[in-house]
Enzyme design. Structure first.
Site, PDB file in Angstrom:
ATOM      1  N   THR B 155     -72.233   2.378 -30.675  1.00 23.00           N
ATOM      2  CA  THR B 155     -73.499   2.689 -30.012  1.00 23.00           C
ATOM      3  C   THR B 155     -73.980   1.511 -29.152  1.00 23.00           C
ATOM      4  O   THR B 155     -73.857   0.356 -29.542  1.00 23.00           O
ATOM      5  CB  THR B 155     -74.546   3.010 -31.086  1.00 23.00           C
ATOM      6  N   GLY B 194     -74.445  -2.512 -38.388  1.00 24.55           N
ATOM      7  CA  GLY B 194     -74.917  -3.218 -39.576  1.00 24.55           C
ATOM      8  C   GLY B 194     -74.078  -4.447 -39.842  1.00 24.55           C
ATOM      9  O   GLY B 194     -72.855  -4.394 -39.775  1.00 24.55           O
ATOM     10  N   GLU B 438     -74.245   8.525 -37.251  1.00 22.57           N
ATOM     11  CA  GLU B 438     -72.980   9.265 -37.417  1.00 22.57           C
ATOM     12  C   GLU B 438     -73.149  10.741 -37.051  1.00 22.57           C
ATOM     13  O   GLU B 438     -72.561  11.610 -37.683  1.00 22.57           O
ATOM     14  CB  GLU B 438     -72.467   9.126 -38.850  1.00 22.57           C
TER      15      GLU B 438
END
Lengths: 672, 672
Positions: B155, B194, B438
């Site tokens: 992303t 993350g 997701e």
């Protein structure tokens, strides 16, 4: 504005060029008139133009303790602004002391809330509602001038909704002419009151009153809890912070316990009941329901805040959706604005319409409340039960609708909505709390249901009904209402639906009574249906009020304003009709073809509103300071602002975090 | 346990005495077999018994930076536990590396998530899925031993769902045999991964591959971003923290930009495509859909986590509801357990049933996925589109259902549910994120809709259908399905409803095509209906799977286990039938009387489940360490724990906060 306009995101500028109605006119409608808009803007300029609301380090980077300390600093600044400017703001009084103008401007200072929230929000209104004239003369000037700061402590660790179950005691001692306050159990500790932990030095405490060995139920008392000079908790007082919460972390919600703590007899709030020097309990001749005052007042405010916070959420989501681009319908084309997707319009336009509906309902509820207060002064309390039932369900539905639609706005912003810098998580955390406090959703709808069942019985008995339930008088025909897809027709169908559900619920109730259950048991077993009936009633009232108010308020508006406001109020009706197809099939003559037509008209309406969407959220006239949002600012520079906010993260102050050497590296090298 | 049992809240003890089924048997069913339960308990003992998961100061009192640092400390401890114990845990492999057992135990260490989450969750699986054998031999051992830590960055700030729109470039330079990575715009910055901000030293980066002047679309590359010895970002790398979020604040989600940053040619992940030394692009002969692997794997995990987190929420809410007392039906009686209220049962029992439904669906989906992987190895890719459609809608519905039901559990806990010490806000913050990442809810359901429309066309063409849509083959009769209130009958009605909605959506689509719109336009305008059809399809599949699995798994169970498990799966069917009355009226022959009966049976079922409610949540077998909840602990000492947690607030460490002297007092004295 002019120098910034050159930097406005071109997509947003294009949207504004497309808008076909006069935005200022709509702002006036939402605010409640041009004069309110002017007052509001004047106060916002006074409070915000010097930048005092802005933080050097955002609260989102702080620990809860640091957040609290920062909030105290800003609360004191804001209190001074309010004190300095309040004298000039006579127009505000029409919406009470705790005016929406003050509240909305405060939101620029606090991403969560002020620790003083309950001082003006509950302490002062309760002084006004529960004190005698003499008591008011003593307490009110000090409270209004903020020489003392108070809060309101009713809920206990083990007791919320059921006020009769409160355990804190105030036992009168005629020898010293004092009340002795005690917290006999852990569960009797006061819990939740905002500002209680570290901020306030006074507190209204609701306790079971004992005198001459008899308990007279719960009464409110004014209790000093901290020394005015040192702020130390007084002996016999146990007070502290209840710890972090989902939101409200800038307000120090507290606990409070008493150990033989004494207060003067005069600190009992004596408007409705008194204890004489010798301990004689005297109920002042007054309608018991007069104490509804503060409660209804707070509920009106909560409906208004639901509207305001939802308006913020849809301003953020609509502006972002005009800028965000995603996918192209054909391989070579440029990506579409996500606002062009039907699913996105379906998520967002109902939010704009609902923000209008809640705002107009709150103003209308306020007017109804004022009329009732005036009637009470004339000794007429006939409208109180209706007002109570109305404020209950409007508070329940408004806060629940706003909370779920704020989440819908967040979902519509994809991953970026999950960032604190979007501003959206704060709005949800605030509104979802209001769904619970001052009357939980389920409990309040059951209160309305009780009123509706009485109304049902009045219809059976051929008795007249009060205005908001008058539609029931000719509703129980047993026949399906002929479907009529006009706005008024849909509102009538919502009423038919409420009547039908009420009738089913009453039938269940009676079947259970006939089977030998007690009234309490039968009622309990029918609560799912009763709540459904109360929700349907409230939806009918809200829909009708919204539609009527739009017609009334746009009577002299320019044609395009009238048109877009009607499109939105019709969208609201179509949306809820489509959400309630099952009920419509049961209680009206709607056919499958009617449903197809309704859905098509709903989808067409989305396309008609689309070009005006950004104009509509601009009309909420929410300054960037109020939105706290990288996604929603007026200039639309979304990505620049997201990065600018990210760079403020304290983690970015150093290239390598200290934990690398202490933990990460040893672990990676197998030496931890 | 024995020494604690003397201190168990008497209401909870009474509930446990009432439970009429063998709790351990149910635990085995939920876990997926007794052997899994034993493995799980063994690992939990190893990981948790020494108290290493516990914090001296709760994360909720920390700033985001402090939370991160604490999480790194604990991640390293937990990583060592996993490394030491993993060798003994062969049974785990049946559910993949990222086993639910490891994930659920990790939740004892982290109220939010570990910064290492994407190392085992995405970095390692992608290495396994996208690397050649040679590449795997190089990278996997170091990654599995955590000598390097990685994440997965796809992303970008301006690009999420639409992968073709990604802007990061990897341009091959044959002279040096390197790829040159660049972030040409602000919107091309990687965003969200993350662990990226401060933790990882490696990162899988998805970028547009250019070689010999031609763009070949997005491909994954392994990129070192920090020095292994010093952890300093390497030259040409711009990396940092994206700032606080609604949840996940213990994970350092990061941004990443490149400025002519070079990586070796060998760092392109070459299983599916290669760039030769001279820059020649070679597509490896392989089914393009094989890359679905990691995606489907992650979705299965997310369905499983939705189940697990919902199980936590209902454990908390049901135990608390057995202890909390509120109101009494008659003035003299003691207050009722709130679990005795029908409205509370209505809110909570569907949560238990849904936790079971999601858990059993996730295990079933995993098995379906494993079968598909086996088939792919045999060269059979026929089932891939179905698996993709299935995993899409199950991920969408599971995360959305779990998120909204977790909030329902929180609402059911009243004000105390709003405290962080309830544990509930953490669960919502986590699960609501999985609703978006997701694959966003709306996007995924539209992918399923695309598959359904194809299935519709196959029925028209008389072609055979794959298993999960086989019910469509005889569904388009134009007639209403005769209502049958048995579980199988309700499942058939859910299928009829999905078929009916699909048929309506296809009709809308075709009407729009006939009016001259392009396929893309017609599709876009029909998306509200298409999503509704996909949701209905998914509900039918989930319902059927849940019911079938319960029948299969309780075949040899003791009678009372069989009974209570069937009660729950029937409750699930009744609940969703009552939620979809409108659709049932449209697509089945259900009558008003049938609806009355259905509602009564639903309400009776609530009363039948009531005595077993605490036993049912006990059967989730969630250790207190996993719940992080003052309301939900096994001993039920709710009020003692709430107060104990409150007293840990740093605000309570001093009687008067420093802001009194600096701000409050001057303000109150009019001297600020």
């Amino acid at each position: 504005m002019s120098e910034n306009q050159s930097k406005v995101n071109p997509d947003l500028a294009m949207e504004r060029a497309k808008c076909n109605f006069n935005i200022t006119e709509v702002t006036h409608i939402i605010d409640g008139g041009e004069n309110v808009t002017l007052q509001r803007k004047k106060f916002e300029d006074a409070a915000l133009n010097d930048g005092a609301s802005k933080d050097r380090i955002g609260e989102e980077h702080m620990s809860p303790k640091e957040k609290y300390e920062n909030a105290i600093r800003k609360s004191c600044i804001y209190a001074n602004i309010v004190k300095n400017d309040l004298a000039n703001m006579t127009a505000l009084e029409s919406f009470g002391l705790n005016s929406p103008i003050l509240r909305r401007t405060a939101d620029a200072f606090f991403k969560e809330v002020s620790p003083f929230l309950l001082h003006l929000g509950m302490f002062v209104p309760t002084l006004m509602g529960q004190c005698t004239q003499e008591q008011q003369a003593y307490w009110l000037p000090r409270a209004l001038d903020m020489q003392i700061i108070g809060t309101y402590a009713q809920t206990e660790l083990g007791h919320g909704t059921f006020i009769r179950g409160l355990e804190t005691t105030a036992t009168y001692d005629p020898e010293t002419e004092q009340f002795v306050m005690n917290s006999p159990t852990l569960t009797s500790y006061k819990w939740w009151a905002g500002g209680l932990a570290k901020t306030v030095n006074y507190c209204i405490v609701v306790a079971q009153l004992y005198t001459k060995g008899v308990c007279h139920g719960t009464h409110p008392f004014i209790v000093q809890i901290r020394d005015e000079e040192t702020h130390m908790p007084l002996p016999g007082i146990k007070v502290g912070d209840i710890g972090p919460k989902l939101g409200f972390n800038t307000a120090d919600n507290g606990f409070l316990g008493f150990e033989n703590y004494r207060i003067p007899r005069e600190n009992m709030m004596m408007k409705n009941a008194q204890v004489l020097k010798d301990g004689t309990y005297v109920k002042v001749a007054r309608h018991g329901k007069a104490t509804y005052g503060t409660m209804v007042f707070v509920r009106v405010i909560l409906v208004n805040e639901a509207a305001f916070n939802l308006a913020k959420a849809c301003t953020i989501a609509v502006r972002y959706s005009a800028i965000r681009r995603q996918c192209s319908p054909n391989p070579e084309g440029s990506e579409l604005q996500v606002l062009d997707y039907t699913t996105q319009q379906h998520k967002l336009f109902i939010c704009i319409a609902t923000a209008h509906a809640l705002q107009l309902n709150s103003i209308w509820l306020w007017k109804t409340f004022s009329d009732t207060l005036a009637a009470i002064k004339e000794g007429n309390v006939d409208t109180l039960p209706e007002l109570h039932a109305l404020s209950s369900c409007l508070k329940a539905l408004s806060t629940a609708d706003a909370a779920s639609l704020i989440e819908q706005c967040r979902h519509a912003c994809g991953g970026h909505g999950y960032m604190m810098s979007s501003g959206l998580p704060y709005l949800y955390a605030f509104v979802t709390a209001t769904r619970t406090y001052e009357g939980d959703y389920t409990v309040l709808l059951l209160q309305t249901a009780r009123f509706l069942v009485k109304a049902y019985e009045q219809v059976e008995a051929g008795k007249p009904l009060t205005p908001t339930v008058s539609y029931l008088s000719h509703a129980f025909t047993g026949k399906k209402l002929p479907w009529d897809s006009s706005p008024d027709g849909i509102i009538r169908s919502f009423q038919a639906l409420a009547a039908g559900k009420l009738s089913s619920a009453v039938k269940s109730l009676r079947r259970r009574l006939e089977s030998g259950l007690s009234h309490e048991q039968a009622w309990e077993l029918s609560t799912i249906q009763l709540i459904s009936a109360a929700e349907a009633h409230c939806r009918a009232v809200m829909s009708q009020t919204y539609k009527n108010e739009i017609v009334r308020l746009t009577e002299n508006s320019s044609p395009n304003v009238k048109k877009v406001m009607q499109q939105l109020s019709t969208l609201y009706l179509y949306y809820w009709a489509l959400e309630r197809i099952g009920d419509l099939l049961l209680f009206t003559s709607i056919s499958e073809d009617d449903i197809v037509v309704l859905r098509l008209r709903y989808e067409e309406l989305l396309k008609e509103i689309r070009p005006n969407a950004v104009g509509l959220v601009d009309a909420f006239d929410l300054r960037d300071e109020l939105l706290h949002s990288a996604l929603g600012s007026y200039d639309g520079n979304v990505y620049e602002r997201l990065m600018a906010e990210a760079l403020k993260s304290p983690l970015n102050a150093e290239p390598v975090n200290q934990t690398f050497n202490t933990y990460l590296k040893p672990m990676m090298k197998g030496k931890l």
